[in-house]
Design a protein around this motif. Sequence first.
Motif, mmCIF file in Angstrom:
data_model
loop_
_atom_site.group_PDB
_atom_site.id
_atom_site.type_symbol
_atom_site.label_atom_id
_atom_site.label_comp_id
_atom_site.label_asym_id
_atom_site.label_seq_id
_atom_site.Cartn_x
_atom_site.Cartn_y
_atom_site.Cartn_z
ATOM 1 N N SER A 40 72.568 19.737 6.573
ATOM 2 C CA SER A 40 71.511 20.617 6.062
ATOM 3 C C SER A 40 71.768 22.070 6.451
ATOM 4 O O SER A 40 71.526 22.986 5.659
ATOM 5 C CB SER A 40 70.138 20.168 6.581
ATOM 6 N N THR A 41 72.287 22.284 7.654
ATOM 7 C CA THR A 41 72.637 23.645 8.080
ATOM 8 C C THR A 41 73.735 24.214 7.186
ATOM 9 O O THR A 41 73.712 25.399 6.828
ATOM 10 C CB THR A 41 73.097 23.646 9.548
ATOM 11 N N LYS A 44 72.171 25.362 3.973
ATOM 12 C CA LYS A 44 71.417 26.606 4.180
ATOM 13 C C LYS A 44 72.351 27.813 4.267
ATOM 14 O O LYS A 44 72.032 28.901 3.782
ATOM 15 C CB LYS A 44 70.559 26.495 5.435
ATOM 16 N N LEU A 49 70.314 31.164 3.201
ATOM 17 C CA LEU A 49 69.013 31.039 3.861
ATOM 18 C C LEU A 49 69.122 31.344 5.352
ATOM 19 O O LEU A 49 68.141 31.742 5.984
ATOM 20 C CB LEU A 49 68.451 29.633 3.646
ATOM 21 N N ILE A 50 70.304 31.110 5.919
ATOM 22 C CA ILE A 50 70.600 31.518 7.290
ATOM 23 C C ILE A 50 71.959 32.209 7.288
ATOM 24 O O ILE A 50 72.787 31.973 6.399
ATOM 25 C CB ILE A 50 70.598 30.326 8.280
ATOM 26 N N THR A 77 69.393 23.685 -7.163
ATOM 27 C CA THR A 77 69.299 23.054 -5.852
ATOM 28 C C THR A 77 68.274 21.930 -5.856
ATOM 29 O O THR A 77 67.283 21.985 -6.583
ATOM 30 C CB THR A 77 68.909 24.072 -4.759
ATOM 31 N N SER A 82 61.509 20.394 -0.633
ATOM 32 C CA SER A 82 61.206 21.578 -1.433
ATOM 33 C C SER A 82 60.904 21.163 -2.865
ATOM 34 O O SER A 82 61.199 20.054 -3.292
ATOM 35 C CB SER A 82 62.381 22.561 -1.406
#
Length: 283
Positions: A40-41, A44, A49-50, A77, A82
């Motif tokens: 998941s990281t 992102k 997002l990060i 996505t 979400s």
Amino acid sequence: MLIQLDHVKKEYEDFTLELDMHIPENRVTGLIGANGAGKSTTFKLMLGLIRPDAGDVKVFGKKAGELSAEDRQKLGTVFSDSGFSEYLTVQQVGRIMQEFYPDFEPEQFYRRCEYFHIPQKKKIKEFSTGMKAKLKILLAVSHDSHLLILDEPTAGLDVIAREEILDLLREYMEVPGRSIVISSHISGDLEHFCDDLYMIDKGKIVLHEDTDRIMEEYGLLKMSEQEFTGLDKEYLLRVRKESFGYSCLTDQRTYYLENYPMIVNEKGNIDEVIAMLVKGERV
């Protein structure tokens, strides 16, 4: 190259993610690993997002955090946590999509909803798990996206619903220049759908391989202690002590078939490869 992660590092208090990944056009890439491995990281980071603590993340040739609104319209996505408000109907969602995505194709979207038996006037909160999952995929592929990033899109679905979603994604890939990055706990989905696989374990990539090669050349060798002692170990990736002797993972199955016909030599599948890479010991 649609996605490039070069020498990327993201550090948290109790976890560090290190990545080198390249996703070209016309490719379906699977991302596998246990919960907490870093999947998941990774997604992102791809979406901006990060931000990475080191290295570069590029999407469509630009830094992920600097994508324009037009660039983001090329992204589709799907994430489990979400989506649109469940108090909306599909018709209301369709009107919102038309406002935000100039390339949204409402006629095709509603036609596909009808084909997949997704009611257009009911609120999303009344949908089954399978209907919600199919709606997310339909939305992701209905605005001429060039790249899909899908986090567990088939989780919790029965076999028929999963196959319907995969068929929809295969249809999406018929247009040249598109790619998909997908994660799934269901190895069978990945074995028959992905062109290549990245496996992440404890924040590091421990495997990147074409799926066909995993299915053809990766193997699980089983043997006694005596057979293990006399074995050429050059092509062993992992070894695990068993009650009967040893299990060994190799990416040169043919070599051992030809040179050690007496030992058990089984074709690997993704689940077995994952288990051996995580639990086995390096030679």
